[in-house]
Design a protein around this motif. Structure first.
Motif, PDB file in Angstrom:
ATOM      1  N   SER A 350      23.129   3.043  35.141  1.00  9.92           N
ATOM      2  CA  SER A 350      23.767   1.727  35.066  1.00  9.92           C
ATOM      3  C   SER A 350      23.931   1.113  36.447  1.00  9.92           C
ATOM      4  CB  SER A 350      25.126   1.837  34.372  1.00  9.92           C
ATOM      5  OG  SER A 350      25.986   2.715  35.081  1.00  9.92           O
ATOM      6  N   GLU A 351      24.225   1.935  37.456  1.00  5.42           N
ATOM      7  CA  GLU A 351      24.353   1.427  38.822  1.00  5.42           C
ATOM      8  C   GLU A 351      23.000   0.979  39.366  1.00  5.42           C
ATOM      9  OE1 GLU A 351      27.973   3.877  40.915  1.00  5.42           O
ATOM     10  OE2 GLU A 351      26.121   4.980  40.469  1.00  5.42           O
ATOM     11  N   LEU A 352      21.966   1.736  39.019  1.00  5.58           N
ATOM     12  CA  LEU A 352      20.634   1.452  39.546  1.00  5.58           C
ATOM     13  C   LEU A 352      20.043   0.178  38.964  1.00  5.58           C
ATOM     14  CD1 LEU A 352      18.156   2.359  41.216  1.00  5.58           C
ATOM     15  CD2 LEU A 352      17.383   3.594  39.174  1.00  5.58           C
ATOM     16  N   SER A 353      20.263  -0.046  37.682  1.00  7.60           N
ATOM     17  CA  SER A 353      19.658  -1.185  37.008  1.00  7.60           C
ATOM     18  C   SER A 353      20.080  -2.507  37.652  1.00  7.60           C
ATOM     19  CB  SER A 353      20.051  -1.186  35.526  1.00  7.60           C
ATOM     20  OG  SER A 353      19.475  -2.293  34.862  1.00  7.60           O
ATOM     21  N   GLY A 354      19.128  -3.199  38.243  1.00  2.02           N
ATOM     22  CA  GLY A 354      19.407  -4.481  38.864  1.00  2.02           C
ATOM     23  C   GLY A 354      20.020  -4.403  40.242  1.00  2.02           C
ATOM     24  N   MET A 355      20.125  -3.199  40.811  1.00  2.97           N
ATOM     25  CA  MET A 355      20.678  -3.076  42.162  1.00  2.97           C
ATOM     26  C   MET A 355      19.767  -3.786  43.161  1.00  2.97           C
ATOM     27  SD  MET A 355      21.416   0.343  44.499  1.00  2.97           S
ATOM     28  CE  MET A 355      22.917   0.865  43.679  1.00  2.97           C
ATOM     29  N   GLY A 356      20.326  -4.675  43.947  1.00  2.00           N
ATOM     30  CA  GLY A 356      19.540  -5.402  44.924  1.00  2.00           C
ATOM     31  C   GLY A 356      19.102  -4.507  46.069  1.00  2.00           C
ATOM     32  N   ILE A 384       9.958   0.769  49.770  1.00  2.00           N
ATOM     33  CA  ILE A 384      10.382   1.510  48.584  1.00  2.00           C
ATOM     34  C   ILE A 384       9.216   2.390  48.167  1.00  2.00           C
ATOM     35  CG2 ILE A 384      11.099   1.381  46.171  1.00  2.00           C
ATOM     36  CD1 ILE A 384      12.254  -1.363  46.731  1.00  2.00           C
ATOM     37  N   ASN A 385       9.435   3.692  48.175  1.00  2.00           N
ATOM     38  CA  ASN A 385       8.359   4.639  47.814  1.00  2.00           C
ATOM     39  C   ASN A 385       7.091   4.372  48.620  1.00  2.00           C
ATOM     40  OD1 ASN A 385      10.114   5.744  45.915  1.00  2.00           O
ATOM     41  ND2 ASN A 385       9.309   4.501  44.237  1.00  2.00           N
ATOM     42  N   ASP A 386       7.308   4.131  49.928  1.00  2.00           N
ATOM     43  CA  ASP A 386       6.225   3.936  50.896  1.00  2.00           C
ATOM     44  C   ASP A 386       5.463   2.621  50.732  1.00  2.00           C
ATOM     45  OD1 ASP A 386       6.724   6.419  52.152  1.00  2.00           O
ATOM     46  OD2 ASP A 386       5.503   7.462  50.656  1.00  2.00           O
ATOM     47  N   MET A 387       6.006   1.691  49.944  1.00  2.00           N
ATOM     48  CA  MET A 387       5.397   0.372  49.804  1.00  2.00           C
ATOM     49  C   MET A 387       6.336  -0.679  50.371  1.00  2.00           C
ATOM     50  SD  MET A 387       2.401   0.700  48.573  1.00  2.00           S
ATOM     51  CE  MET A 387       2.055  -1.017  48.221  1.00  2.00           C
ATOM     52  N   LYS A 388       5.805  -1.584  51.194  1.00  2.00           N
ATOM     53  CA  LYS A 388       6.633  -2.567  51.874  1.00  2.00           C
ATOM     54  C   LYS A 388       7.339  -3.502  50.897  1.00  2.00           C
ATOM     55  CE  LYS A 388       4.197  -2.766  56.302  1.00  2.00           C
ATOM     56  NZ  LYS A 388       3.450  -3.612  57.249  1.00  2.00           N
ATOM     57  N   VAL A 389       8.567  -3.846  51.219  1.00  2.00           N
ATOM     58  CA  VAL A 389       9.339  -4.809  50.449  1.00  2.00           C
ATOM     59  C   VAL A 389       9.084  -6.190  51.047  1.00  2.00           C
ATOM     60  CG1 VAL A 389      11.656  -5.525  49.773  1.00  2.00           C
ATOM     61  CG2 VAL A 389      11.111  -3.087  49.917  1.00  2.00           C
ATOM     62  N   ASP A 390       8.697  -7.155  50.215  1.00  2.00           N
ATOM     63  CA  ASP A 390       8.353  -8.471  50.754  1.00  2.00           C
ATOM     64  C   ASP A 390       9.366  -9.554  50.422  1.00  2.00           C
ATOM     65  OD1 ASP A 390       7.857  -8.797  48.093  1.00  2.00           O
ATOM     66  OD2 ASP A 390       5.706  -9.103  48.283  1.00  2.00           O
ATOM     67  N   SER A 391      10.480  -9.183  49.774  1.00  2.00           N
ATOM     68  CA  SER A 391      11.494 -10.182  49.444  1.00  2.00           C
ATOM     69  C   SER A 391      12.876  -9.547  49.409  1.00  2.00           C
ATOM     70  CB  SER A 391      11.187 -10.824  48.088  1.00  2.00           C
ATOM     71  OG  SER A 391      12.268 -11.649  47.671  1.00  2.00           O
ATOM     72  N   HIS A 392      13.868 -10.259  49.966  1.00  2.00           N
ATOM     73  CA  HIS A 392      15.235  -9.745  49.925  1.00  2.00           C
ATOM     74  C   HIS A 392      15.834  -9.849  48.525  1.00  2.00           C
ATOM     75  CE1 HIS A 392      15.953 -14.104  50.452  1.00  2.00           C
ATOM     76  NE2 HIS A 392      17.063 -13.879  49.782  1.00  2.00           N
ATOM     77  N   GLU A 393      15.124 -10.515  47.609  1.00  2.00           N
ATOM     78  CA  GLU A 393      15.592 -10.637  46.233  1.00  2.00           C
ATOM     79  C   GLU A 393      15.074  -9.501  45.347  1.00  2.00           C
ATOM     80  OE1 GLU A 393      14.404 -14.486  44.933  1.00  2.00           O
ATOM     81  OE2 GLU A 393      15.908 -15.535  46.149  1.00  2.00           O
ATOM     82  N   ARG A 394      14.327  -8.585  45.917  1.00  2.00           N
ATOM     83  CA  ARG A 394      13.798  -7.433  45.170  1.00  2.00           C
ATOM     84  C   ARG A 394      14.951  -6.609  44.604  1.00  2.00           C
ATOM     85  NH1 ARG A 394      11.724  -2.995  43.081  1.00  2.00           N
ATOM     86  NH2 ARG A 394       9.794  -2.116  43.937  1.00  2.00           N
ATOM     87  N   THR A 395      14.847  -6.238  43.343  1.00  2.00           N
ATOM     88  CA  THR A 395      15.850  -5.381  42.713  1.00  2.00           C
ATOM     89  C   THR A 395      15.215  -4.064  42.296  1.00  2.00           C
ATOM     90  OG1 THR A 395      15.438  -6.373  40.547  1.00  2.00           O
ATOM     91  CG2 THR A 395      17.213  -7.338  41.877  1.00  2.00           C
ATOM     92  N   LEU A 396      16.051  -3.050  42.137  1.00  2.00           N
ATOM     93  CA  LEU A 396      15.576  -1.741  41.729  1.00  2.00           C
ATOM     94  C   LEU A 396      15.743  -1.569  40.222  1.00  2.00           C
ATOM     95  CD1 LEU A 396      17.074   0.528  44.548  1.00  2.00           C
ATOM     96  CD2 LEU A 396      14.853  -0.600  44.474  1.00  2.00           C
ATOM     97  N   SER A 397      14.935  -0.681  39.662  1.00  2.00           N
ATOM     98  CA  SER A 397      15.042  -0.339  38.251  1.00  2.00           C
ATOM     99  C   SER A 397      14.525   1.081  38.067  1.00  2.00           C
ATOM    100  CB  SER A 397      14.229  -1.306  37.385  1.00  2.00           C
ATOM    101  OG  SER A 397      12.836  -1.117  37.609  1.00  2.00           O
ATOM    102  N   GLU A 398      14.627   1.577  36.856  1.00  2.00           N
ATOM    103  CA  GLU A 398      14.156   2.940  36.592  1.00  2.00           C
ATOM    104  C   GLU A 398      12.656   3.077  36.829  1.00  2.00           C
ATOM    105  OE1 GLU A 398      15.505   5.183  33.196  1.00  2.00           O
ATOM    106  OE2 GLU A 398      17.158   3.784  32.873  1.00  2.00           O
ATOM    107  N   SER A 399      11.932   1.973  36.793  1.00  2.00           N
ATOM    108  CA  SER A 399      10.486   2.062  37.030  1.00  2.00           C
ATOM    109  C   SER A 399      10.170   2.435  38.477  1.00  2.00           C
ATOM    110  CB  SER A 399       9.809   0.736  36.676  1.00  2.00           C
ATOM    111  OG  SER A 399      10.222  -0.297  37.537  1.00  2.00           O
TER     112      SER A 399
END
Length: 421
Positions: A350-356, A384-399
């Protein structure tokens, strides 16, 4: 919903390629009746095409698989002017030598997607063959008289430049005339009756259809695709590390090539919401299989992403390169997780879902504030997992979870894990 008779229109519409068409019924009837010859033009502005051109290349592939004959038109002539479509300023003028070098670079990719042998073999043409020899006065008398300035200033490209009070050279103003004339020449030489392209080319395509009708009394068609963006709103094929080029040949320079591994990683990093759409556009997978894969949820969606990466990479670089890229990715990630001393922070589902990503970076101790995390993203340092993040709006999920964890990194030396509990 329109019921099409031809395999071509069924395929292009079902897989999401259709945005605009000058005459859907007419094109469907022509494709159902016999071989349709269609073309897409590619100006030679760089020594490689990138993923942004891939949707157009895939349309040529589907045209051929549906029994049509594709023409790859290289813009050896039009590149000397520069297409003003979807541009706010003039392109730099390239030398003839540079255009020729770029042409040789982008030629390489097409044989991976279309067949240049067989009964409906693809054709590679170059509009320099007819444009370079045009007499200016003759061209104005034969072609220029069929265009009105009134109509041209209503074209979106011209209209936007004028409204924004940005200059548009007379050289650029001539581009639609030359591109329209390409259609006429291709009709004369190869019986070509279809031009395909992106939505930004609609104005150029419709003028070409009209010019072919007026000069040759030809029944021609135009078909455009929608602008392909990612779920986050970004431009397809653009990342924090630059364009995703289709060439892997290092002889064209590091700025214009991507290794099979880098290419695979690009597709593996697809947003959850884009997986099904990208499979329809960029692979040959059957629609039923795609529907099943895109229905996967949570961490299971990673299986779909890996399938997308393997299919897309195999098409461009071959099955062996795709398999090697997947193996390398798995090994690299596993070794990273096994590295000593990585701090681990536990989070619930639940914490992870949608975490910015900003909160995640601070939580993992890789930044002291959201502002610092933003600076890491802007610098292209946060992964994230060795792939560059290109937006500060990126959120995390179980995927994002791999082997029970998400690996966050800043640069090459600072790493931390978020472990799902």
């Amino acid at each position: 919903m329109t019921e099409y008779r031809s395999d071509l229109m069924k395929t292009l519409t079902e897989r999401g390629f259709l945005y605009q068409c000058t005459d859907e019924e007419g094109l469907d009837a022509a494709a159902a009746k016999g071989i349709v010859t269609g073309y897409i033009g590619f100006d030679c502005t760089a020594p490689s095409l990138h993923v942004g051109s891939l949707v157009q290349i895939m349309m040529l592939r589907h045209l051929q698989r549906a029994g049509g004959r594709p023409i790859v038109l290289l813009g050896g002539g039009t590149t000397k002017i520069g297409d003003p479509s979807d541009k706010d300023k003039s392109r730099p003028i390239l030398t003839n030598a540079l255009i020729e070098a770029n042409k040789n670079g982008i030629k390489q990719v097409f044989s991976k997607f279309v067949d240049f042998d067989g009964p409906n073999a693809a054709i590679m043409a170059d509009n320099a063959d007819w444009l370079d020899g045009l007499g200016y006065i003759e061209f104005l008398r034969d072609v220029g008289k069929l265009f009105t300035v009134n109509r041209m200033i209503t074209m979106e490209t011209v209209k936007r430049r004028l409204e924004n009070e940005q200059p548009m050279t007379f050289l650029e103003f001539n581009y639609p005339l030359l591109q329209s004339y390409d259609f006429v020449e291709l009709y004369r030489r190869y019986g070509c009756t279809l031009q395909l392209g992106g939505s930004d080319q609609w104005g150029n395509i419709t003028t070409g259809v009209d010019l072919s009708r007026r000069m040759e009394d030809a029944s021609c068609y135009g078909f455009t695709t929608p602008l392909i963006t990612t779920a986050s709103g970004g431009k397809m094929g653009k990342t924090a590390s630059g364009a995703i080029w289709l060439n892997a040949d290092p002889s064209f320079g590091e700025n214009y090539m991507r290794t099979p591994y880098e290419y695979w990683q690009f597709w593996r990093n697809t947003d959850d919401a884009d997986v099904g759409r990208f499979m329809r556009l960029f692979t040959d997978l059957p629609l039923g299989e795609i529907a099943a894969l895109e229905a996967l949820e949570g961490a299971e969606i990673n299986k779909a992403k890996i399938r997308l990466a393997n299919e897309a990479t195999a098409m461009l670089h071959g099955k062996d390169a795709a398999a090697q890229a997947e193996a390398t990715a798995t090994q690299t990630f596993t070794q990273g997780i096994a590295a000593a001393g990585l701090p681990t922070f536990e989070v619930s589902a639940s914490e992870l879902s949608g975490m910015g990503i900003l909160l995640a970076t601070v939580t993992a101790g890789l930044a002291s504030s959201n502002g610092e995390a933003r600076r890491h993203i802007k610098a292209g340092a946060l992964k994230i997992n060795d792939m560059k993040v290109d937006s500060h709006e990126r959120t995390l999920s179980e995927s994002d979870v791999q082997d029970g964890v998400i690996k966050l990194s800043v640069g090459k030396k600072k790493h931390a894990l978020l472990r799902l509990i």
